[in-house]
Enzyme design. Sequence first.
Site, PDB file in Angstrom:
ATOM      1  N   HIS A  33       0.961  -0.950  -0.198  1.00  0.00           N
ATOM      2  CA  HIS A  33      -0.100  -0.052  -0.175  1.00  0.00           C
ATOM      3  C   HIS A  33       0.787   1.394   0.022  1.00  0.00           C
ATOM      4  O   HIS A  33       1.025   2.017   1.009  1.00  0.00           O
ATOM      5  CB  HIS A  33      -1.058  -0.048   1.197  1.00  0.00           C
ATOM      6  CG  HIS A  33      -1.793  -1.216   1.140  1.00  0.00           C
ATOM      7  ND1 HIS A  33      -2.973  -1.532   0.431  1.00  0.00           N
ATOM      8  CD2 HIS A  33      -1.688  -2.720   1.837  1.00  0.00           C
ATOM      9  CE1 HIS A  33      -3.481  -2.610   0.570  1.00  0.00           C
ATOM     10  NE2 HIS A  33      -2.684  -3.298   1.275  1.00  0.00           N
TER      11      HIS A  33
ATOM     12  N   HIS B 173      -1.830   2.918  -5.645  1.00  0.00           N
ATOM     13  CA  HIS B 173      -1.953   1.623  -5.290  1.00  0.00           C
ATOM     14  C   HIS B 173      -3.330   1.184  -5.182  1.00  0.00           C
ATOM     15  O   HIS B 173      -4.310   2.188  -5.068  1.00  0.00           O
ATOM     16  CB  HIS B 173      -1.065   1.096  -4.258  1.00  0.00           C
ATOM     17  CG  HIS B 173      -1.792   1.616  -2.831  1.00  0.00           C
ATOM     18  ND1 HIS B 173      -1.477   2.867  -2.350  1.00  0.00           N
ATOM     19  CD2 HIS B 173      -2.696   0.975  -2.006  1.00  0.00           C
ATOM     20  CE1 HIS B 173      -2.166   2.907  -1.216  1.00  0.00           C
ATOM     21  NE2 HIS B 173      -2.850   1.925  -0.987  1.00  0.00           N
TER      22      HIS B 173
ATOM     23  N   HIS C  21      -7.658  -6.783   1.843  1.00  0.00           N
ATOM     24  CA  HIS C  21      -7.185  -5.707   3.018  1.00  0.00           C
ATOM     25  C   HIS C  21      -8.034  -5.259   3.922  1.00  0.00           C
ATOM     26  O   HIS C  21      -7.382  -5.351   5.147  1.00  0.00           O
ATOM     27  CB  HIS C  21      -6.883  -4.497   1.881  1.00  0.00           C
ATOM     28  CG  HIS C  21      -6.126  -3.469   2.687  1.00  0.00           C
ATOM     29  ND1 HIS C  21      -4.920  -3.832   3.469  1.00  0.00           N
ATOM     30  CD2 HIS C  21      -6.381  -2.074   2.571  1.00  0.00           C
ATOM     31  CE1 HIS C  21      -4.546  -2.673   4.075  1.00  0.00           C
ATOM     32  NE2 HIS C  21      -4.980  -1.402   3.340  1.00  0.00           N
TER      33      HIS C  21
ATOM     34  N   HIS D 129     -13.425   1.849   4.732  1.00  0.00           N
ATOM     35  CA  HIS D 129     -12.644   0.676   4.353  1.00  0.00           C
ATOM     36  C   HIS D 129     -13.279  -0.598   4.491  1.00  0.00           C
ATOM     37  O   HIS D 129     -13.405  -1.593   3.744  1.00  0.00           O
ATOM     38  CB  HIS D 129     -11.245   0.757   4.725  1.00  0.00           C
ATOM     39  CG  HIS D 129     -10.112   1.456   4.466  1.00  0.00           C
ATOM     40  ND1 HIS D 129      -9.868   2.723   4.612  1.00  0.00           N
ATOM     41  CD2 HIS D 129      -9.234   0.869   3.600  1.00  0.00           C
ATOM     42  CE1 HIS D 129      -8.610   2.981   3.684  1.00  0.00           C
ATOM     43  NE2 HIS D 129      -8.417   1.898   3.125  1.00  0.00           N
TER      44      HIS D 129
END
Length: 273
Positions: A93, A97, A103, A225
């Site tokens: 990362h 990217h 992840h 995320h």
Amino acid sequence: MCDACVIDDVKRRMLSRRDFFRASAGAGAAAALGAGLAPAPARAQTGGGMVDMTHTLTEDFPTFFGDQQFFLDRVVSFAEDGFNAFDIRVHEHTGTHIDAPLHFSEDGDSVDQIPVDRLIVPLAVIDIREKAEADPDAQLTPDDIAAWQERHGDLPRGACVAMNSGWARHVGGTMFRNADDDGVMHFPGFHPEASAMLREANDIAGMAVDTLSLDHGPSADFATHYDWLGSGRWGIECLAGLDEVPEAGAVLVVGAPKHAGGSGGPARVFTLL
């Protein structure tokens, strides 16, 4: 045939192929998408071309944790060995990217498992530069998505939705991380409610930011995320060139790495206009 003649013939063939691909790249890539992934007509058509959306990766490229994450060591040199080669060591990362679903999920797809047809996609750029200029902790919200759709219609199926906060211009200095005295960073990102909205919108493939994180800098829980990558979608961080592409109508090509079991990795990303 003499050696020189063979070399000249090869050069002519290579130049001919290069000119052909330059002339047909835009049309060919759009055709390769197929009807299902073809982007909506551009509202700000630029007449064709390509834009590199990738920052050059250097050993001092800013990172989320502040430590060096890219190392380049010479193995051989042209002067001594007749050719150049380097060893590289890089955290997945780093720089421009891709974040694979793995992840931020226990068993999501690794970077090598992302299908190619999810990496060549329509691009929708949502401009929040004015908000980000006024507040570095600004977030892209559902209202910003709704405003984009009022101008351009529904988000294209399979698209990547990118936040243009203008932050790419800071990449060469401390403002890119913009950490305060307590180490808390301040830069824009996607609000978790925007992530939730996009999950319900026309099978969106990915989201992208021109900052170090899909979440804004002060986030302590990485809610975007977890929500986004946990749903099986990918993200791109540290994207460049967003000022050079239209809000709608371009095609994003993500040259993702393909190492087994990876959670992401540096990528060469470009746009066909």
